[in-house]
Structure formats: C-alpha cells, structure tokens
Scaffold this motif. Sequence first.
Motif, PDB file in Angstrom:
ATOM      1  N   HIS A  77       0.801  -1.229   0.000  1.00  0.00           N
ATOM      2  CA  HIS A  77       0.000   0.000   0.000  1.00  0.00           C
ATOM      3  C   HIS A  77       0.824   1.265   0.000  1.00  0.00           C
ATOM      4  O   HIS A  77       0.303   2.358   0.223  1.00  0.00           O
ATOM      5  N   CYS A  82      -4.538   1.968   6.756  1.00  0.00           N
ATOM      6  CA  CYS A  82      -3.965   3.042   5.936  1.00  0.00           C
ATOM      7  C   CYS A  82      -4.939   3.504   4.863  1.00  0.00           C
ATOM      8  O   CYS A  82      -4.723   4.534   4.232  1.00  0.00           O
ATOM      9  N   CYS A 135      -1.681  -0.977  12.523  1.00  0.00           N
ATOM     10  CA  CYS A 135      -2.362  -1.707  11.443  1.00  0.00           C
ATOM     11  C   CYS A 135      -3.543  -2.506  11.986  1.00  0.00           C
ATOM     12  O   CYS A 135      -4.526  -2.729  11.299  1.00  0.00           O
ATOM     13  N   CYS A 187      -6.635  -4.634  10.397  1.00  0.00           N
ATOM     14  CA  CYS A 187      -6.509  -4.719   8.936  1.00  0.00           C
ATOM     15  C   CYS A 187      -5.839  -6.039   8.569  1.00  0.00           C
ATOM     16  O   CYS A 187      -6.146  -6.638   7.552  1.00  0.00           O
ATOM     17  N   ASN A 197      -8.742  -2.644   3.333  1.00  0.00           N
ATOM     18  CA  ASN A 197      -8.501  -2.741   1.896  1.00  0.00           C
ATOM     19  C   ASN A 197      -8.545  -4.152   1.336  1.00  0.00           C
ATOM     20  O   ASN A 197      -8.504  -4.337   0.136  1.00  0.00           O
TER      21      ASN A 197
HETATM   22  S1  SF4 Z   1      -1.326  -3.920   7.251  1.00  0.00           S
HETATM   23 FE1  SF4 Z   1      -3.158  -2.813   6.610  1.00  0.00          FE
HETATM   24  S2  SF4 Z   1      -2.993  -0.830   7.603  1.00  0.00           S
HETATM   25 FE2  SF4 Z   1      -0.986  -1.771   7.705  1.00  0.00          FE
HETATM   26  S3  SF4 Z   1       0.087  -0.946   5.932  1.00  0.00           S
HETATM   27 FE3  SF4 Z   1      -0.780  -2.936   5.338  1.00  0.00          FE
HETATM   28  S4  SF4 Z   1      -2.755  -2.441   4.465  1.00  0.00           S
HETATM   29 FE4  SF4 Z   1      -2.103  -0.651   5.585  1.00  0.00          FE
END
Ligand code: SF4
Lengths: 199, 471
Positions: free
Chosen positions: B131, B348, B406, B409, B428
């Motif tokens: 990401h 994120c 995080c 997620c 996501n």
């Molecule tokens: S784990 Fe989730 S919140 Fe963390 S960087 Fe990856 S997608 Fe983004």
Amino acid sequence: MTPFTRHEGTAVGLPFENVDTDQIIPARFMATPRSEGYGRFLLHDLRHDEAGAARPDFPLNRADAAGASVLVARRNFGGGSSREAAVYALVDAGIRAVLAPSFGDIFCGNAVANGLLPARLDPDAIEALLAMAPCPVVVDLDATTVEAGGRRFGFEIDPVFRVKLSNGWDDIDLTASWGERIAAFTAERRARAPWLWRT
Amino acid sequence: MTTPRTLLDKVWAAHEIAVRDDGTSLLFIDRHFVHEGSHHAFRKLAERGMSLAEPGLTFGVADHYVPTRGRGAPIADASIARMVRTLDENAARHGFRLYGLDDSRQGIVHVVGPEQGLTLPGTTIVCGDSHTSTHGALGAIAFGIGATEVAHVLATQTIWQKKPARMRIVVDGRLGPGVGAKDVALAWIGELGADGARGHAIEYAGSVVRDLSVEGRLTLCNLSIEGGGRLGMVAPDGTTLAWLAGRPEAPTGSAFDRACEEWLALASDPDAAFDRDITLSADAIAPIVTWGTSPEDALPITARIPDPSLADDPARAERIRAALDYMGLAPGRPLEGTPVDRVFIGSCTNSRIEDLRAAAAVLAGRRAKVPGMVSPGSSLVKVQAEEEGLDRIFVEAGLDWVASGCSMCVGMNGDIVAPGERCASTTNRNFRGRQGPGARTHLMSPAMVAAAAVAGTLADVRPMLDGRPVP
Ligand code: SF4
C-alpha cells in the motif's frame, strides 16, 4: 540464487483465481525467522481445517501430489500484499515454478529474486493443465515452454526476469558496478534538494 | 518541440540514474520507509556485513505489530515484542530515524509519511508494503517492494525497475452525498478486476479527483494495488501545496516556494499520451460494499448477492460459489440487511481525520448494534480526533477507541475477527483469513461502516444522513 534453466517435476493444480499472498502465507506466521523454514506455512489455512488437521481433499495434500514442484493456478496468482514470505513458503515447500494466466506484479519480482519461475500461460492452456494435474511436467525457460501429457504449451515471461532467472543473478552484486554513477547522481540530488535528507 | 510528458514520465526521468540495455532503469530512491516486517531485509544486509547507504533517507515506523491497547505496558506476546524490538535495534544500529512505539508521531507508515511531510511531490518512495501506492496522492512515484528489494534499497538507495505502462483513470461528474473516494476506488476495481491495472502506473484525474481533499486522494491511491496497479498518482495542485505547507519535514521558506514551482510543473502535459484511458462517471457511483473474497467482488449496496448459476463461465461460477460459501452468504438475496457481527474503522486506507469525521457524523447520537473498534491512522490523528470530540461519539455509540496501528486490517498484533464472524471494515483486503482465520470481511467506506454499526447489518448510509453534514 540457484539458476533456473529446465525443470522436470510433478505439477499440482490449484484450480482457484486470486490466490493472494495472504492465502499463500497467513500473516500470523511472518514473525518466524526464515532459518526455521517456511514450507509448512504454504497455503496453511486452505490446506488445514480449523482444528489444524490436513484436509485430505485439498490438491496439495493428496498422495499423488507428493513432492510436487510446479503449481498450476488460475488468474491473478500472488496478488495483494508485498510479503516476500509468500515466495519463501513456496520455495521452502519445494516449488520451482508457478504457472498461471496472470500474477501480482510485486509477487513476480519477489519470485524471480528467489529463483522461482512465474510463467504466464493462456487461460486455455492452464485449464488443460489443470485437467491433467497432478502430472509430470517439463518446464523449459530457454524455450519458454511447458510440456505435459504429450502436449507443449508456450509461456511468457518478462525478458529481464528470464535473464535474471537463468543466470541466478543477485541485484546487489550487479548494482555495485554502477557505484560511481550512483554517487554522482546522489551528489547532484543533494545539491538540488538538500531538504530531502533528514537526521 | 519536446514530446509531451505525463506526471509519471517527469518524476521517473528525474530519478533515472541509468538505463540498462534490457530497458530496466536504475532509480534513485528519495524515501525508504521500513517497519517491523522489514526484518528479513535487515537480516540479508547483516549476512553480507553491509551498512545503510543513506540513513538520512530511511525512516522506520512501528505499525504492523504494535498493540492498540495497554500502550506503555510491556508487550505480553513474546514474538510480537521481538518484532517491535528488532526494528528499534536496527534503527539504533544503522542510525535512521524511527517513529517507534512510544513516539507521539507513531502511526501507520502510509499515514505518518504524508502527515509528517516526509512524502513530497516529485519524490520516489518505496516500502516493503504494497500500500505504499498511497503516497502517490501527493504526486510521488511510490510503490511496494519485497524483502530482497528492500535489502537492495537499504544497501544502495536505488532500485532496478522497468517503467510501468501509463494508465489514466478520469473521474468526472459529481459524487452524491454519502459517496466518497473509497466508493470510487471500489467502483473501478469492481469493473476492471483485481488484476485490471496490472503492470500499470495509474494517474487519477478529472473533476472529482481535483475536488477531492488530500485525504481522499490518499484513499484513492492506496487502493491502486487492489486493482493490480503498480502505483497511483495525483498531480500536485493548490490543494496539495496548501496541505503540505508547514508540515514538520517539508521544506520551509524560500526552499518551499521554489519547490512548489517545480511541483506544479509536474502535472501531465495537456497532450501527453497514456497507454490506457479509463473514464468513470461519478454520478453513477453509489455507496459500495464487497460481498466476496477479492476487492473486485464489489457492488452497490442496493444490489443483490451474485448468483453463480447466472455466471457466464464455469470458472467464474466456481469462484462465486466458493466465495459465497466462505462468506456464508446466499445467492440472490439483497446485500442490504445482511447481519454483521462487528465493525472496524482503521487501516492506511481509511483512518485519517476526515475518515473519522465521516464515520462520527453518522454515529453521533446513535448506538451501534454490534461491537467494534476504531483505530486512528496515527497517534497525532488520535489526538486531533480527541480534540474534536470524535472519540466521545464513538465511545457513546458503543465502539472501542484504541491506539494507532495496522490492527485489525491484518491482525498481526492479535486484533482479529473471530472465525465465522462478519465484519464491516474500512480496510482494503477482504481476502480469506485477512482479518483472522475464518474471518468474513466486507469492505466499505467509513460512513458505510458507521451505517452498518447503527443498523447491525450491511446498510445504505444515505437515508441515515438526513441533513447531517458529511465531510
Ligand atoms: S497492514 Fe493494513 S494498515 Fe498496515 S500498511 Fe498494510 S494495508 Fe495498511
């Protein structure tokens, strides 16, 4: 890195689309040091039931797929997270090549960096291979072909990846020879945008 | 006359140290973000006895494994504690700056970078996290890399990359109330597929993108990877510059003014060519939720759950069937009204202040029918939200207000959805097991998650807005 030229082995079918890297290796295993081996994490939550027992009907668990070194899957294999651990899981489980109609971009780069071949085949060729698997295959990188069941299928791979795989090159060593150019560029960048550097 | 160039072309050319005969470019990297998960790369470096090429361009952020509760106390889980400690040790050993667990600026790397002004227009940014595409919202080339590449960047501050093809997604028209950047992203991914933008760098353009705040653009670029894109970008404009001014790590004074001139010139030239052009009409976009196990399984909340027996090819029918089986859904039923067990606001993708405001606008004066968690994108977003009283709205609605990371997620810190539970989530990835083994994830916007919390089911946020200002 072991160079990849030609590989003979058993192909096993994974007849799914979008086998993402979270499925290839669930996140909870990723704090493990690589030296402990990642093979046992490969597709862990698909291969095992909630109690942790192996699902006998899952393709990789079948007796006729034992020792398989080539994986055949449907589109968008390795999409998602950039975790190179997904490639470690495949490589440590003895997989040398993955055949699919398409791959996640980051996965491809990670695969090649670890000597694992991501070969793109026509969806029709993939369906034909899935119908045959598990079966013996020959994957030839020079000829960019896969042979199985008396048939031969062409595959595609980015030429840069192909060279890298067949030489077993490591980028850090290669880049060392560009040291002067990098130093000059860095000095120029620093003069133009000194505020980029933070301490 | 020079050939018209795109935003990607310009930033790429400005970082190209060399091009190999095979067409691969050696790019200079301006910003390298590392996190606890980067341990494999540091290991590789240690094995070779190498040190960092540019500690001043390397930034560590503790996010993937950090606890969201009981901050300040020692971390109970030994392997999680080890991950956080290893990052601390690597930062100390190699001398790069760390936004660690106890730093007041700590948060999710893709929130912290822009927030601190480390993410700047015209820069190249990499991180061992897919990401990383998020940072392109400010006009940077930003993409995720694997551990071998992380080690390469640590050792050389460069990366070998083939230039991606150029794709433009133009979003014109007007977004309706209750419809935002998340819906735009899920709309195009639903249309083109999870590998629809494979091999491409996406530039988002059009009136809707111009009107989006930087927060909204960050959400849009964040999800580029879910459509298979290598990276996403938005040309820097007045909105970008106003947002950047005064950020702690952005240039200041005359250096900022000079930089602004250069940044505005990065916009794609009017006649620049793209390899692919996609147009979306914002008027047609409704609030979207996912129903399956890939972000491409996205439909308007008003739609029905797909029926595999109506699918056009057998492989697709099989995939729908498997997804519905995993998700515990019956074909043909309306999406709206599907009971959920919990909600999660964070990640994120949607945890910046605007996201929290949007969710709070729906939740204010209401109770959530199901439990849930709100994890702000950074510790500074948390402070700001508390100053605005948003935390009280969440808590009074019955949701947990926790620290930044995080979190749910990816579940690496132990914040997971129980097996079989259905979670309405602002994250996501609705991949199998992403939020925990057996977890069932429905992706949607913060306003839609708030609506799901209030209804206890997947729900259309629009009737709940009744005059409420949704930011
Ligand atoms: S784990 Fe989730 S919140 Fe963390 S960087 Fe990856 S997608 Fe983004």
